[in-house]
Each structure stands twice: as C-alpha cells, then as structure tokens.
Design an enzyme around this catalytic site. Structure first.
Site, PDB file in Angstrom:
ATOM      1  N   CYS A 154       0.855  -1.195   0.000  1.00  0.00           N
ATOM      2  CA  CYS A 154       0.000   0.000   0.000  1.00  0.00           C
ATOM      3  C   CYS A 154       0.889   1.243   0.000  1.00  0.00           C
ATOM      4  CB  CYS A 154      -0.850   0.024   1.264  1.00  0.00           C
ATOM      5  SG  CYS A 154      -1.764  -1.482   1.537  1.00  0.00           S
TER       6      CYS A 154
ATOM      7  N   TRP B 214      -3.526  -1.964  -1.448  1.00  0.00           N
ATOM      8  CA  TRP B 214      -3.461  -3.236  -2.166  1.00  0.00           C
ATOM      9  C   TRP B 214      -3.834  -4.271  -1.122  1.00  0.00           C
ATOM     10  CZ3 TRP B 214       0.063  -7.543  -1.826  1.00  0.00           C
ATOM     11  CH2 TRP B 214      -0.075  -8.474  -2.889  1.00  0.00           C
TER      12      TRP B 214
ATOM     13  N   HIS C  26      10.241 -31.637 -25.025  1.00  0.00           N
ATOM     14  CA  HIS C  26      10.111 -32.601 -23.912  1.00  0.00           C
ATOM     15  C   HIS C  26       8.801 -32.380 -23.166  1.00  0.00           C
ATOM     16  CE1 HIS C  26      14.238 -33.688 -24.725  1.00  0.00           C
ATOM     17  NE2 HIS C  26      14.564 -32.410 -24.676  1.00  0.00           N
TER      18      HIS C  26
ATOM     19  N   GLU D 189      11.150 -13.318 -19.175  1.00  0.00           N
ATOM     20  CA  GLU D 189      10.767 -11.946 -18.834  1.00  0.00           C
ATOM     21  C   GLU D 189       9.738 -11.425 -19.834  1.00  0.00           C
ATOM     22  OE1 GLU D 189      10.614  -9.983 -16.589  1.00  0.00           O
ATOM     23  OE2 GLU D 189      10.341  -8.029 -17.524  1.00  0.00           O
TER      24      GLU D 189
ATOM     25  N   ARG E  85       1.614   1.866  -5.956  1.00  0.00           N
ATOM     26  CA  ARG E  85       1.917   0.912  -4.870  1.00  0.00           C
ATOM     27  C   ARG E  85       0.711   0.056  -4.513  1.00  0.00           C
ATOM     28  NH1 ARG E  85       6.498   2.237  -1.939  1.00  0.00           N
ATOM     29  NH2 ARG E  85       5.671   0.991  -0.233  1.00  0.00           N
TER      30      ARG E  85
ATOM     31  N   LYS F 150       3.292  -2.554  -7.362  1.00  0.00           N
ATOM     32  CA  LYS F 150       4.638  -2.313  -7.874  1.00  0.00           C
ATOM     33  C   LYS F 150       5.693  -3.061  -7.074  1.00  0.00           C
ATOM     34  CE  LYS F 150       7.852  -0.514 -10.352  1.00  0.00           C
ATOM     35  NZ  LYS F 150       8.019  -1.107 -11.695  1.00  0.00           N
TER      36      LYS F 150
ATOM     37  N   GLU G 241       1.332 -10.108 -17.658  1.00  0.00           N
ATOM     38  CA  GLU G 241       1.027  -9.129 -16.598  1.00  0.00           C
ATOM     39  C   GLU G 241       0.061  -8.057 -17.081  1.00  0.00           C
ATOM     40  OE1 GLU G 241       4.625  -8.137 -13.609  1.00  0.00           O
ATOM     41  OE2 GLU G 241       5.133  -7.783 -15.700  1.00  0.00           O
TER      42      GLU G 241
ATOM     43  N   ASN H 264       0.732   0.238   6.244  1.00  0.00           N
ATOM     44  CA  ASN H 264       1.252  -0.618   5.167  1.00  0.00           C
ATOM     45  C   ASN H 264       1.983  -1.768   5.840  1.00  0.00           C
ATOM     46  OD1 ASN H 264       2.214  -1.740   2.807  1.00  0.00           O
ATOM     47  ND2 ASN H 264       4.024  -0.412   2.739  1.00  0.00           N
ATOM     48  N   GLY H 265       1.586  -2.998   5.528  1.00  0.00           N
ATOM     49  CA  GLY H 265       2.268  -4.152   6.124  1.00  0.00           C
ATOM     50  C   GLY H 265       1.237  -5.147   6.635  1.00  0.00           C
TER      51      GLY H 265
ATOM     52  N   LYS I 299       5.990 -10.052 -18.974  1.00  0.00           N
ATOM     53  CA  LYS I 299       5.486  -8.759 -19.454  1.00  0.00           C
ATOM     54  C   LYS I 299       4.129  -8.943 -20.120  1.00  0.00           C
ATOM     55  CE  LYS I 299       7.483  -6.453 -17.663  1.00  0.00           C
ATOM     56  NZ  LYS I 299       8.103  -7.134 -16.750  1.00  0.00           N
TER      57      LYS I 299
HETATM   58  C1  BG6 Z   1       6.442  -7.363  -8.269  1.00  0.00           C
HETATM   59  C2  BG6 Z   1       6.386  -6.323  -9.354  1.00  0.00           C
HETATM   60  O1  BG6 Z   1       5.438  -7.121  -7.342  1.00  0.00           O
HETATM   61  O2  BG6 Z   1       7.703  -7.323  -7.620  1.00  0.00           O
HETATM   62  C3  BG6 Z   1       7.408  -6.710 -10.386  1.00  0.00           C
HETATM   63  O3  BG6 Z   1       5.089  -6.265  -9.946  1.00  0.00           O
HETATM   64  C4  BG6 Z   1       8.789  -6.780  -9.739  1.00  0.00           C
HETATM   65  O4  BG6 Z   1       7.410  -5.755 -11.449  1.00  0.00           O
HETATM   66  C5  BG6 Z   1       8.785  -7.660  -8.496  1.00  0.00           C
HETATM   67  O5  BG6 Z   1       9.683  -7.338 -10.664  1.00  0.00           O
HETATM   68  C6  BG6 Z   1      10.090  -7.443  -7.712  1.00  0.00           C
HETATM   69  O6  BG6 Z   1      10.090  -6.103  -7.278  1.00  0.00           O
HETATM   70  P1  BG6 Z   1      11.489  -5.388  -6.954  1.00  0.00           P
HETATM   71  O7  BG6 Z   1      11.126  -4.000  -6.556  1.00  0.00           O
HETATM   72  O8  BG6 Z   1      12.124  -6.166  -5.825  1.00  0.00           O
HETATM   73  O9  BG6 Z   1      12.324  -5.447  -8.209  1.00  0.00           O
END
Ligand code: BG6
Length: 606
Positions: free
Chosen positions: A2, A74, A499, A476, A27, A601, A483, A100-101, A480
């Site tokens: 959050c 969140w 396989h 990766e 966040r 994030k 996501e 937050n936490g 992308k």
């Molecule tokens: C996820 C993000 O929650 O955390 C990703 O959505 C990110 O984009 C991953 O790669 C790791 O976050 P960070 O800040 O440790 O690189």
C-alpha cells in the site's frame, strides 16, 4: 503493498495530501481514502477504486485542514470494500491511522478488544491499531505514550501514520519492516511510503529505519527508537530525482514512457559506480559461491546474469528466486548473496538478505529506489540510477539491472584473466553503442511491433521461447505479456519444448520466438529447429529476428526484424522489442496498462 502518506503544515494541506496518494497509486490501487484533523475529530472519506474515482465519489479534495493522512490500498487482509479502505478511526473518532504491512497477531488483539466491548467495522488487521490507541490513551493520558505502547503490542511488519484530534498538528509515525520516509519542507512536513509522494514539494528526505518512530509537526521532526524512546539524530539526504521524471511527460502511459527512457537508463547504468563494480567483482572471485536473488522480473534479470558470468567470466553463479531463497539456498560466511530489486523493499528479497546475513554471508544489492531498505542494508550496493519507475510492470529498471550485471561479469572476467582486455574493451564499446541502437529500433520498428500485436492479440494461449541467454529474456517477455494483457503466456527454454510442452501446440497456440543473431550459429540453429518443430504441428510462429537471418525470417509467419547487432547486446535489444509488443497488445485489449489488476509495484508483505 500500500501507499501511506501524511502531511502537516501551516496552511491547508488537503490538495497536497490528495496529490501524494496520486503519486503513490502505483503501490496499490484497489481503494483509498483521506483523513483530516478538525472540529474535534478526524474526518475520513474513503471508498473503493482508484484515487480519482474515489475523489469523484467522496469529494476528497473538498476536505479542509492543516494535518491529515492518506492511503492507497493493495488488499492483504479483507476484501476490497469501503469499510476495509483506510484510514481507520478509533470508536471515539479521536485517532485515525493508515498502515502498510501485516500485523501477524491481529486476531488475538481483535479478540481482546472485542471482549472489552469494541465493535469492529472492518475485516482488516489495521483497525486493531485504531482501537488499541483509544484504549491505551485512556490508560496513559499521553498520545505519544499511547502510540508507542500500542505499537509494542503488534507483531509483524508494518509502517503506520497516525493523527489525532487531541493533538491537532502532530503526525505520529513508526517503521517496523515496511518503508517510511520523512520529507522536510518549508511550510509543511511529510511522511510517506516513498519519496514520490512529496518530491514536488521537497527533495530533503529523512529515512526512518526499522525500529524507529517519529513525531512530526509543521516545524519540527523528532526521531526516536521504538524500544526505549532514545533520540535518533540522522542527517537528511537530498533526493536527486526530478519531479518531472515522475510524471508521464506526454506519453499515454508510464509504461510507454519508461520503455522510451531506456536509452538514457542504459547510459545511467553504464555511469554507475565503477568502484562498486570492481569491489563486487573481486568479492565474486574470492567467494565460494555468489548467489543472485530476485523475484518476478528481477528473478529473470538474475537468470540473465548467469549467462553473462558464464560466458564472460567463466563462472557459474547460482540463482534462487527470493520467495524460495530461505528454503533452498545453502549459504555461509564464505559466500555472497547479491539481491536485485527495483524498489529495494520487496519483502521476500529483504527476507532472503536477512537470512544471508544470519548465515554470515556477505551481501550486495543492485537497487533503483534511493533510501530503500535494501540499499541501506547490504554490504555493497550499486544504485542503478534509472529514476522513478511508476508503471507496475518493470521495463527500464530491469534492462538497467542487466547492463550492470554485464558490467560485473566483464569486470570479473577481466580480473580473473578469463577475458582478454581487448574483448573487455570491445564489449564496452558495444554497450556504449546500445542506447543509440535502442533509440533507432524504437523509432523505426514501433509500427511493425504494433501491427503484429494488433494482428495476434486474439490468441488466448501463448508460448514465449528462447535458448541460451534468450531463455531468461523469453521468461521476462512472457511475464510482461501476461502481466498487462492477462493472456495465458508461458515462458520456456526453446530446447525444452520437445520434452512435453509441444503437446500443447496446435493452431490455437501462438508461439513467439526470440531468435539469436545468425553469428551465434549453434544457438541460432537450435532455435530454428524449435521453430520447425512447432510449424510441423501447424502451430503459428512469430518472433523477433535479425535482418541478416534469412532462414529465420523465412520460417516465421511474421517477424519483427532488427538490424544486425553484436551478440553481446542483441538479447537486450530483443527484450526492448518484447516489452513494446506487450504494451501494444495490452493497448489493443484496452487493459489498465500502468496498474494491471491484482498487482502492485512492490510487494512489501510476505
Ligand atoms: C512485483 C512487481 O510485485 O515485484 C514486479 O510487480 C517486480 O514488477 C517484483 O519485478 C520485484 O520487485 P522489486 O522491486 O524487488 O524489483
């Protein structure tokens, strides 16, 4: 996780407070609210939805006051609902908090408070703190004491900001496992989860450390140890990020802006501390093992690093994702653990580093956010200098981290003697030329990328495939695409396809290949074999290949063609194209690109 924020000032602060959670929305964004001190209580307005949506519903910006708190959520405990949104008030309306936490022992505390007749309005762990404050204040008669004694009842990782109608202009805040930073302004002082909340107003920041709390008024800041109340004196730091970088700058989405910022972030990564690179490289040589650790995108960045160290330094560096690190890695005093983290706050990654330290290992980190926990808690740190990455899905930060890992691998190889000086120099010349190549590709190929995305976005199931260094790039690229489009995309090693997974291939399954340069003969040939395996089963195949690779271009149904590129940097260039492909696919599908559903994030909870 959050976003929490608080402001106290000599004039009305509601506009600044509202703006602060707009800046923190990446966040977490399933609900939000504001609480403002005045008229003998704390007025709270909150609801579900993004910040602007809640403002339309609740007229947040119509509130008035000189001290307040704000939150963008969140969800961890309790569904997305108005009642579960923050701030949370005590029953008497005198105390209001944002959090937050996670409070691990909230059920016990909830039972204890309910036994005393407290009626809970929400399902959250957070609300427990609001009622604890009221109860403890009744015993102490002192707000600061009530705050600290309540905090001491909590177990878990958390950051709180609290305001009270009983102390009009004071913010009480505490950091225990979740990020919290103070902003020291001229007419106002700020507390927030990260500096993006107040960067337009002050660059002067004071980072709280775990186990510290602060009392903040418009003209004073006092930091103390939670354990014994002893005073902490700490010099503020100056945040060099410019506020403009935190804005969209005319782009439709932060993701597009951050993709197009990559030429600059590559240059910034190349300019990051050479001394740090040399120190970490020598540590890598001295240590028995150097683990690389990250999660989500940064896990795949670490996997790409494995190929750099293997090919350039002749060293195998184990990689374990942060969430599995404590259960899988075997580290001791002769090892080093290098964390890769954009936010520097990811719970799993911080837990892995804490475990590594417990085992006596040395620690290092590659981090983007200044003043973040990881950047302050590892023996060595390389600040990657990518500037704020606002889009929830990582692009520029990940690419910059790969550049730094390439530099570390080159340095390790040079020191080890496994890399000749001329190859070292040639490699650096390719790295220095990469920004211009990225600029050219972004400018000249975006149209092709968009057309291909528009053409193929109807497929619901995808494979993203690469071999060698293109394998982590495929992983990766798959992350992308999934996501931000919510399509089912599986990243995989091209050599692994036959396989088992080949059984999935039919006309409905789209296979996207990251084809190596033709100069990487064996790698290129094996990838082409995999393309042929898919075609033989009537599977559609598209991908990224190089202009001088006639065979691949002939085999692919559709290809994004790239100019001939040195093998050292070709995978990074392909990743940029894959990022853009994901962006245009999500755009075509009308997705919420910068804030995909269910994501945040940086996840600062376990
Ligand atoms: C996820 C993000 O929650 O955390 C990703 O959505 C990110 O984009 C991953 O790669 C790791 O976050 P960070 O800040 O440790 O690189």
């Amino acid at each position: 996780m959050c976003g929490i924020s608080a402001v106290t000032g000599s004039e009305d602060i509601v506009a600044i407070l509202y703006e602060s959670i707009l800046n923190l929305e990446y966040r977490g964004y399933d609900s939000c609210g504001l609480g403002v001190v005045g008229n003998g209580n704390v007025t709270v307005r909150k609801n579900t939805g993004g910040v602007e949506e809640v403002n339309r519903k609740e007229h947040l910006t119509k509130l008035k006051g000189k001290t307040g708190i704000a939150h963008t959520r969140w969800a961890t405990h309790g569904k997305v609902s108005r009642e579960n949104a923050h701030p949370h008030n005590s029953a008497d309306g005198q105390f209001s908090i944002v959090h937050n936490g996670i409070i691990n022992n909230y059920e016990d505390l909830r039972d204890e408070l309910m036994a005393q007749g407290v009626v809970f309005k929400s399902e959250t762990d957070t609300e427990v703190m609001a009622h604890l404050l009221e109860k403890t204040f009744q015993e102490t008669g002192d707000i600061e004491q009530a705050f600290i004694q309540s905090v001491k009842r909590l177990e878990g990782s958390f950051a709180f900001c609290m305001v009270s109608a009983r102390s009009q202009q004071t913010i009480y805040c505490v950091r225990q496992g979740s990020p919290l930073v103070l902003g020291l302004g001229t007419k106002s002082n700020f507390v927030a989860s990260d500096v993006n909340a107040f960067l337009q107003h002050t660059r002067k920041a004071l980072v709280l450390e775990d186990g510290e709390y602060a009392t903040v008024t418009p003209d004073s800041v006092t930091v103390r140890k939670t354990a014994d109340g002893s005073l902490v004196s700490r010099k503020p730091i100056r945040i060099e990020w410019d506020a403009e970088t935190s804005r969209k700058g005319g782009y439709a989405h932060y993701m597009l802006k951050e993709i197009f910022e990559q030429p600059q972030t590559i240059r910034n990564a190349l300019a990051a501390t050479q001394e740090g690179v040399e120190r970490i490289a020598s540590q890598i040589r001295e240590r028995r093992d150097t683990y690389m650790m990250g999660v989500g995108t940064t896990h795949y960045v670490a996997q790409a690093g494995q190929y750099f160290f293997s090919s350039l330094a002749g060293k195998y560096l184990p990689v374990v994702s942060s969430d599995e690190f404590v259960d899988l890695a075997v580290v001791g005093p002769q090892d080093m653990v290098m964390a890769i983290s954009q936010s520097g706050e990811t719970y799993d990654t911080r837990r892995g580093i804490a475990h590594a330290k417990d085992q006596g290992a040395r620690t290092a980190s590659i981090v983007n956010v200044m003043g973040s926990s990881l950047s302050m808690s590892t023996d060595e740190v390389i600040m990657q200098g990518s500037g704020p990455e606002i889009c929830v899905v990582s692009t520029k930060a990940a690419l910059a981290q790969m550049v730094i890992l390439l530099r570390l691998a080159l340095e390790t190889g040079l020191q080890e003697g496994t890399l000749a000086a001329e190859q070292y120099d040639e490699s650096y010349s390719h790295l220095k030329a990469l920004p211009d190549t990225v600029t050219a590709v972004l400018n000249e190929r975006s149209g092709f990328v968009r057309n291909l995305a528009d053409k193929t976005v109807g497929y619901r199931n995808w494979l993203m495939l690469g071999r060698g260094i293109y394998y982590p790039m495929a992983l990766e690229a798959a992350l992308k695409l999934k996501e931000i489009t919510y399509l089912h995309v599986e990243g995989m090693a091209a050599g692994f396809l036959k396989h088992g997974t080949l059984a999935l291939v039919d006309e409905e399954m789209m296979s996207f290949f990251l084809v190596p340069t033709p100069e990487e003969k064996e790698l290129n040939q094996h990838t082409i074999s995999a393309i042929e395996e898919v075609k033989a089963r009537k599977g559609p195949v598209i991908g990224i290949a190089f202009e001088n690779d006639k065979r691949a271009l002939k085999l692919l149904d559709h290809a994004i063609e790239l100019p001939p590129t040195p093998p050292l940097v070709a995978p990074l260039l392909e990743l940029v194209v894959a990022q853009l492909f994901s962006y245009f696919s999500a755009l075509k599908l009308g997705r919420s690109i910068d804030k995909p559903r269910n994501l945040a994030k940086s996840v600062t909870v376990g």
